[in-house]
Structure formats: structure tokens, C-alpha cells
Design an enzyme around this catalytic site. Structure first.
Site, PDB file in Angstrom:
ATOM      1  CB  SER A 141      45.355  43.614  31.948  1.00 17.17           C
ATOM      2  OG  SER A 141      44.032  44.084  31.869  1.00 17.17           O
ATOM      3  CE1 TYR A 154      43.610  39.807  35.734  1.00 18.23           C
ATOM      4  CE2 TYR A 154      42.893  41.960  34.983  1.00 18.23           C
ATOM      5  CZ  TYR A 154      43.347  40.690  34.701  1.00 18.23           C
ATOM      6  OH  TYR A 154      43.534  40.311  33.395  1.00 18.23           O
TER       7      TYR A 154
HETATM    8  N1  LIG Z   1      40.239  37.660  28.993  1.00 19.39           N
HETATM    9  C1  LIG Z   1      40.476  38.953  29.105  1.00 19.39           C
HETATM   10  O1  LIG Z   1      39.591  39.802  28.878  1.00 19.39           O
HETATM   11  C2  LIG Z   1      41.846  39.433  29.502  1.00 19.39           C
HETATM   12  C3  LIG Z   1      42.118  40.808  29.456  1.00 19.39           C
HETATM   13  C4  LIG Z   1      43.364  41.269  29.816  1.00 19.39           C
HETATM   14  C5  LIG Z   1      44.346  40.361  30.217  1.00 19.39           C
HETATM   15  N2  LIG Z   1      44.062  39.036  30.262  1.00 19.39           N
HETATM   16  C6  LIG Z   1      45.117  38.122  30.713  1.00 19.39           C
HETATM   17  O2  LIG Z   1      45.324  37.088  29.757  1.00 19.39           O
HETATM   18  C7  LIG Z   1      45.918  35.963  30.421  1.00 19.39           C
HETATM   19  C8  LIG Z   1      45.181  34.686  30.001  1.00 19.39           C
HETATM   20  O3  LIG Z   1      43.883  34.679  30.572  1.00 19.39           O
HETATM   21  P1  LIG Z   1      42.587  34.170  29.784  1.00 19.39           P
HETATM   22  O4  LIG Z   1      41.740  35.357  29.553  1.00 19.39           O
HETATM   23  O5  LIG Z   1      42.987  33.312  28.662  1.00 19.39           O
HETATM   24  O6  LIG Z   1      41.864  33.336  30.955  1.00 19.39           O
HETATM   25  P2  LIG Z   1      41.486  31.790  31.111  1.00 19.39           P
HETATM   26  O7  LIG Z   1      40.823  31.697  32.459  1.00 19.39           O
HETATM   27  O8  LIG Z   1      40.732  31.296  29.936  1.00 19.39           O
HETATM   28  O9  LIG Z   1      42.909  31.080  31.155  1.00 19.39           O
HETATM   29  C9  LIG Z   1      43.791  31.238  32.252  1.00 19.39           C
HETATM   30  C10 LIG Z   1      44.626  29.962  32.411  1.00 19.39           C
HETATM   31  O10 LIG Z   1      45.515  30.156  33.527  1.00 19.39           O
HETATM   32  C11 LIG Z   1      45.518  28.953  34.288  1.00 19.39           C
HETATM   33  N3  LIG Z   1      45.887  29.203  35.684  1.00 19.39           N
HETATM   34  C12 LIG Z   1      45.126  29.780  36.651  1.00 19.39           C
HETATM   35  N4  LIG Z   1      45.798  29.771  37.814  1.00 19.39           N
HETATM   36  C13 LIG Z   1      46.993  29.177  37.578  1.00 19.39           C
HETATM   37  C14 LIG Z   1      48.131  28.878  38.392  1.00 19.39           C
HETATM   38  N5  LIG Z   1      48.142  29.161  39.704  1.00 19.39           N
HETATM   39  N6  LIG Z   1      49.194  28.280  37.813  1.00 19.39           N
HETATM   40  C15 LIG Z   1      49.173  27.960  36.494  1.00 19.39           C
HETATM   41  N7  LIG Z   1      48.129  28.204  35.678  1.00 19.39           N
HETATM   42  C16 LIG Z   1      47.056  28.814  36.214  1.00 19.39           C
HETATM   43  C17 LIG Z   1      44.084  28.436  34.180  1.00 19.39           C
HETATM   44  O11 LIG Z   1      43.989  27.059  34.536  1.00 19.39           O
HETATM   45  C18 LIG Z   1      43.782  28.721  32.717  1.00 19.39           C
HETATM   46  O12 LIG Z   1      44.168  27.635  31.889  1.00 19.39           O
HETATM   47  C19 LIG Z   1      45.826  36.263  31.913  1.00 19.39           C
HETATM   48  O13 LIG Z   1      47.076  36.754  32.362  1.00 19.39           O
HETATM   49  C20 LIG Z   1      44.793  37.356  31.989  1.00 19.39           C
HETATM   50  O14 LIG Z   1      44.921  38.145  33.139  1.00 19.39           O
HETATM   51  C21 LIG Z   1      42.836  38.543  29.923  1.00 19.39           C
END
Ligand SMILES: NC(=O)c1ccc[n+]([C@@H]2O[C@H](COP(=O)([O-])OP(=O)(O)OC[C@H]3O[C@@H](n4cnc5c(N)ncnc54)[C@H](O)[C@@H]3O)[C@@H](O)[C@H]2O)c1
Length: 276
Positions: A141, A154
Site C-alpha cells: 500500500s 495496517y
Molecule cells: N482499497 C484501498 O484503498 C487499498 C489501498 C491500498 C492497498 N489495498 C490493499 O488491496 C488489497 C485488496 O483489498 P480491497 O481494497 O480490495 O478490499 P476488500 O475488502 O474489498 O477485499 C478484501 C478481500 O480480502 C478477503 N479477506 C479478508 N480477510 C481474509 C482472510 N483472513 N483470509 C482470506 N481472505 C480474507 C475479504 O473477504 C475480501 O474478499 C488488500 O491487501 C488491501 O490492503 C487497498
């Protein structure tokens, strides 16, 4: 990885957000998929959105559970014959200061965000090393290079993912396994909605709304940037204009930029507390 067509790709967190969009777009590139998530309903919905002419297996896996991740890696090879790429994407967050967060919640975030990526990397690596052109994609991130208040668990975990990626890049230099360290800025997904927040329900609701307003990149766009990064074998992939700006400012003015983020965060928070 020069070509995704016919490649077997394992992906965590495939039931929502960036993970779901990655699954859809990888399927369009002709990749065969081993998809996992803890959310059975979300995973099923993702599978229904995929084109029919690829092989897809789905697996209920909690990435924080080492045995489940290793069993999934074995099952992926059993189902698909081999595996070319692992994308460690699953993630969660909390909204709490370091002073107030319970260890149980700090560990929940750290176990999914860091250990989930470590287990995914180590469980799949022996299989990847047998392939001529393999790839590990670990999602960090912008919080992998800058921290913000009330997001400490985080930020600590995402910094650790970045360090893991840099270590792997050095250690796997002379192998067929490439590493892409992915650093998204704000992406419109369910991450804020699913956060464990220590604030009141009203304030958390406002945080969700303002996150969705500020997040400048759609999950579809984020997935297409990540896929481009894989195809170009990029070691480091920023996602979104905000990520490019944050990366630059945190390198030019590391302390001042961090202080400014803290100051702005406090102002917004004080205003929210006053209005509720
Ligand atoms: N959305 C943002 O702004 C952003 C920014 C930087 C990084 N990220 C990263 O992107 C990645 C995807 O996140 P997203 O934004 O799509 O969020 P999201 O919440 O839409 O999706 C996350 C997914 O991870 C799954 N998950 C949660 N805990 C879990 C576990 N213990 N085992 C297996 N699966 C699990 C959830 O069920 C969900 O399907 C993450 O690593 C997040 O940290 C997101």
C-alpha cells in the site's frame, strides 16, 4: 511474466474489490485460476462473473491460518497440474490508535496483512521455482512507505510486506521467479466498510463515505494497472495518481510530509467529533 494466457494463477481475497476485478481481468487474459477467500458467498459471486473457457477452482482459505494456506497450495497443484503465479491480495484494516487498540485486533490485521502474505509466498514458492517464468505479486500500500494516525496496525503490516518484497527480490535474483511489490493509493472497495473501528457507528459511517469520495481509483482500474505491472515484470507498481504523489512527497520531505498528514487527519477528526 510475459504472457498470462494459459498460465495458472492463485489469488487470495478474490471475493471482493481489487481481488474480484483481478480474477475477472485475468480470466479475460486466458489465465486459469485458483481463487481463495474466507467469504464463501463473495467467492461464489466472483466465480459466476468469469468467462467459461478457463479452468477455475475455488477454495475457502483463511490466509492467517498457515496450515490452510499450505493445503491450498497443494490443492492448487493437484487441481491444475502446476502453478505459475501467486497474488497475495487479501487484506483487512482497523481504525484505532496504537494506545487504544487491543492486541487481539492488532494481531487480526497483522496476521492477515503480513503473515497471510508470508504464508502465501512460502507455501507457493517451491512450486513456482519449478516453472520457467513465475511471479509473486504481494499487495502492500502507500501505507507501506507512509503511516497515518489510527491506522497503525495496517501501516506496520504493509511496511513489513514491502520489506518482505525487497528481501525476496534480492534473494530470488537468479531464479525464474519475479516479484512485484504493489502500492495502491485509495481504491473504491469494501476495505473501509469491513474495518474494525473503535469510533462510534456514526463516525465510522462518515469515514466510509469520505473514504469512498476520496479514493480516486476504481477497483477495475487498480486491477488493470496491477496486471500491466505483472506483464512488464515491474519490481514496484504504484496504483493511482495519489500513490504517485504520496510516493514522491514521502521521499522528498519524509518528516514534514508525515507531520502534515497527521495534522490534516487531526483537523478532520476534530471536526467530525464536533458534528456528531
Ligand atoms: N482499497 C484501498 O484503498 C487499498 C489501498 C491500498 C492497498 N489495498 C490493499 O488491496 C488489497 C485488496 O483489498 P480491497 O481494497 O480490495 O478490499 P476488500 O475488502 O474489498 O477485499 C478484501 C478481500 O480480502 C478477503 N479477506 C479478508 N480477510 C481474509 C482472510 N483472513 N483470509 C482470506 N481472505 C480474507 C475479504 O473477504 C475480501 O474478499 C488488500 O491487501 C488491501 O490492503 C487497498
Amino acid at each position: 511474466m510475459k504472457n498470462l494466457n494459459g498460465k495458472v494463477i492463485a489469488l487470495t481475497g478474490a471475493g471482493s474489490g481489487i481481488g474480484r476485478c483481478l480474477a475477472i481481468q485475468l480470466a479475460q487474459h486466458g489465465s486459469h485460476l485458483s481463487l481463495s477467500d474466507v467469504d464463501e458467498a463473495g467467492l461464489k459471486e466472483t466465480k459466476e462473473l468469469l468467462s467459461q473457457d478457463i479452468v477455475v477452482s475455488t477454495h475457502i482459505v483463511d490466509v492467517a491460518d498457515r496450515e490452510q494456506v499450505y493445503a491450498w497450495a497443494e490443492n492448487t497443484v493437484k487441481d491444475h497440474g502446476h502453478v505459475d503465479c501467486i497474488i497475495n491480495n487479501a487484506g483487512v484494516t482497523s481504525i484505532a490508535s496504537i494506545e487504544e487498540i487491543r492486541y487481539e485486533d492488532f494481531n487480526w490485521v497483522f496476521n492477515v496483512v503480513f503473515y497471510g502474505v508470508l504464508y502465501g509466498t512460502k507455501a507457493f514458492l517451491p512450486h513456482l521455482k519449478q516453472r520457467p517464468d513465475a511471479h509473486i505479486v504481494n499487495i502492500s500500500s502507500v501505507n507501506g512507505f507512509v503511516a497515518t494516525p489510527r491506522n497503525g496496525a495496517y501501516a506496520c503490516a504493509k511496511h513489513a510486506v514491502k520489506a518482505l518484497n525487497q528481501t525476496l527480490q534480492q534473494e530470488l535474483r537468479n531464479t525464474s521467479v519475479n516479484i512485484t511489490s504493489v502500492h495502491p493509493g485509495g481504491v473504491k472497495t469494501n476495505i473501509a466498510r469491513n474495518a474494525r473501528s473503535y469510533d462510534s457507528k456514526e463516525i465510522h459511517q462518515e469515514q466510509i463515505v469520505s473514504f469512498e469520495q476520496i479514493a480516486g481509483t476504481s477497483a477495475e482500474k487498480a486491477a488493470s494497472i496491477i496486471i500491466k505491472g505483472i506483464l512488464k515484470n515491474r519490481k514496484r507498481q504504484l496504483v493511482g495518481f495519489d500513490a504517485i504523489v504520496i510516493d514522491a512527497l514521502s521521499r522528498i520531505f519524509p518528516q514534514k510530509f508525515s507531520d502534515m498528514l497527521g495534522f490534516l487527519h487531526d483537523r478532520v477528526r476534530r471536526k467530525r467529533m464536533k458534528n456528531t
